[in-house]
Enzyme design. Structure first.
Site, PDB file in Angstrom:
ATOM      1  N   HIS A  83       0.845  -1.187   0.000  1.00  0.00           N
ATOM      2  CA  HIS A  83       0.000   0.000   0.000  1.00  0.00           C
ATOM      3  C   HIS A  83       0.883   1.239   0.000  1.00  0.00           C
ATOM      4  CE1 HIS A  83      -3.855   2.050   0.726  1.00  0.00           C
ATOM      5  NE2 HIS A  83      -3.110   2.925   1.344  1.00  0.00           N
ATOM      6  N   TYR A 213      -7.862  10.203   5.322  1.00  0.00           N
ATOM      7  CA  TYR A 213      -7.774  11.155   6.419  1.00  0.00           C
ATOM      8  C   TYR A 213      -8.731  12.302   6.123  1.00  0.00           C
ATOM      9  CZ  TYR A 213      -3.346   8.828   7.622  1.00  0.00           C
ATOM     10  OH  TYR A 213      -2.382   7.911   7.966  1.00  0.00           O
ATOM     11  N   PRO A 305      -1.466   6.878  17.875  1.00  0.00           N
ATOM     12  CA  PRO A 305      -1.557   6.004  16.702  1.00  0.00           C
ATOM     13  C   PRO A 305      -1.708   6.725  15.372  1.00  0.00           C
ATOM     14  CG  PRO A 305      -3.651   6.066  17.847  1.00  0.00           C
ATOM     15  CD  PRO A 305      -2.695   6.864  18.691  1.00  0.00           C
ATOM     16  N   LYS A 309       3.241   3.958  14.113  1.00  0.00           N
ATOM     17  CA  LYS A 309       4.657   3.697  14.349  1.00  0.00           C
ATOM     18  C   LYS A 309       4.921   2.627  15.409  1.00  0.00           C
ATOM     19  CE  LYS A 309       6.175   7.005  11.621  1.00  0.00           C
ATOM     20  NZ  LYS A 309       6.800   6.663  10.342  1.00  0.00           N
ATOM     21  N   TYR A 404       6.692   9.150   6.929  1.00  0.00           N
ATOM     22  CA  TYR A 404       5.468   8.357   7.073  1.00  0.00           C
ATOM     23  C   TYR A 404       5.782   6.867   7.121  1.00  0.00           C
ATOM     24  CZ  TYR A 404       0.474   7.304   6.158  1.00  0.00           C
ATOM     25  OH  TYR A 404      -0.821   6.861   6.231  1.00  0.00           O
TER      26      TYR A 404
END
Length: 407
Positions: A83, A213, A305, A309, A404
């Site tokens: 992804h 998001y 979250p 990570k 990211y």
């Protein structure tokens, strides 16, 4: 029964006692086992619980490399999915970042953490690894000596003491490893981002082919694929409100509003299999070593979250710790153990910085920062500026992509 006989029956030993059978503890155990180091994993939950507790599902490139390097990636490659795209939805429209082609070109693998844990645990047991389920670690004692011990409570309530050369504390922020740290030599750094999430698992296929998001005046909403039939959703939530305060219909209606389904397409609805409320807080323990006791995973640090990570840091730390333990036990070389804390803390603080940036990017102003009108113009203006920069600046996009997927 004499006192000496009683002591013998209640005491066991291993070169390394590993507390916790999450990703960190299992990777440590597997790598020690492969090197011929005598170790045991002590886990307070049952095997069923360990293999079914839902956690994160995005594995970073470094995590995949670690698993591949040690022959632990078969399930990931069989059932996981690559992804590399995220979509931001705002009042100014939506835009996508193909982060897999930005920065250093790293992608995530979507693979539910419970699947990874099942893979690791099965491999550990199949290769003869020792593990004690439903065995609660109570305290780590004499960590500043050459022979520390761990006191436990067995499933039948019987107390047991394990002696070891080293203890790997991978049992979370509330586990025995953290509780046993001497307060006068350890620093605890804590921060509350002032944001709370309602997290949900829905029995429905993903509604978009990207991480979603949504930034909205009513609060953040998030969409993350888990499997072909299960999707994780998030809603920014009023702190103190129970997870079941809203009926499913209202939850889905709110997700529609915040994700702007009227503009960008409907969400696929399904039964909510699981709900949980959690505050976005973070903490770091320094140092990560006290004598013969080493911390890894959530025992070492907790991250909000927003940037996925936690599990990735846990695997990275576990490999570093296991290799250092092998060097110390098999070759008498303690340089890796001496450098362990500083080395891992560099990764932890980098992850904390980006997670904090991501948290500020995604959320409406925390309640304590809102004015009488229920919002913060200053916060919203900064948020919009960050998003516009992320939308238009290649330099910003490359920086985002590298952080990211990085740990």
């Amino acid at each position: 029964m004499t006192e000496s006989h009683t002591s013998r029956t209640l005491c066991e030993s291993a070169d390394v006692v590993v507390l916790g059978a999450g990703p960190a503890g299992l990777v440590v155990g597997l790598l020690l086992q492969a090197a011929g180091i005598d170790c045991v994993i002590l886990e307070r939950a049952s095997r069923t619980h360990v293999q079914t507790r839902a956690r994160a599902g995005f594995l970073a490139p470094n995590t995949v490399r670690v698993l591949e390097r040690h022959g632990l990636a078969d399930g990931l490659h069989r059932d996981g999915r690559r992804h590399g795209t995220c979509e931001f939805r705002t009042e100014d429209g939506r835009f996508r970042l193909d982060y897999g082609s930005l920065g250093q070109g790293g992608q995530h693998h979507v693979y539910p953490q419970q699947n990874l844990v099942t893979d690791l645990l099965t491999r550990y047991l199949d290769s003869g690894g020792r593990i004690r389920f439903r065995t609660e670690g109570l305290a780590v004692r004499d960590a500043d000596s050459a022979r520390p011990s761990v006191t436990t409570r067995e499933p039948d309530g019987r107390p047991t003491r394990w002696t070891a050369r080293y203890v790997a504390g991978c049992d979370g922020r509330h586990g025995a490893a953290r509780r046993s740290l001497p307060p006068d030599t350890v620093r605890h750094h804590q921060h509350d981002h002032g944001v709370t999430w309602l997290g949900m698992l829905a029995a429905t296929p993903p509604s978009l082919d990207a991480v979603g998001y949504a930034i909205h005046a009513r609060g953040f909403a998030g969409h993350m694929a888990r499997t072909a039939d299960v999707t994780r959703y998030y809603l920014q939530w009023r702190r103190g409100t129970p997870a079941d305060a809203w009926p499913e219909q209202r939850v889905w209606d709110e997700l529609d509003i915040r994700m702007r389904a009227a503009d960008h397409g409907p969400l696929r609805r399904g039964a909510l299999l699981e709900r949980g409320v959690f505050d976005l807080t973070c903490d770091v323990v320094e140092p990560l070593r006290h004598g013969s006791l080493f911390l890894a995973g959530d025992a070492a640090s907790l991250l909000a979250p927003a940037a996925a990570k936690g599990a990735n840091l846990a695997v990275l730390e576990a490999e570093i710790l296991a290799q250092a333990l092998v060097d110390a036990l098999a070759r008498g070389d303690t340089a890796g153990l001496d450098a362990y804390s500083d080395r891992c803390l560099a990764h932890i603080w980098r992850a904390q910085e980006f997670t904090g940036w991501m948290t500020r990017l995604l959320h409406a102003a925390p309640e304590q920062d809102r004015g009488a009108g229920g919002g913060s113009f200053f916060h919203a203006a900064l948020q919009r500026s960050r998003l516009n920069s992320l939308r238009t600046s290649r330099i910003h996009q490359d920086w985002f992509a590298e952080n990211y997927v990085g740990v």
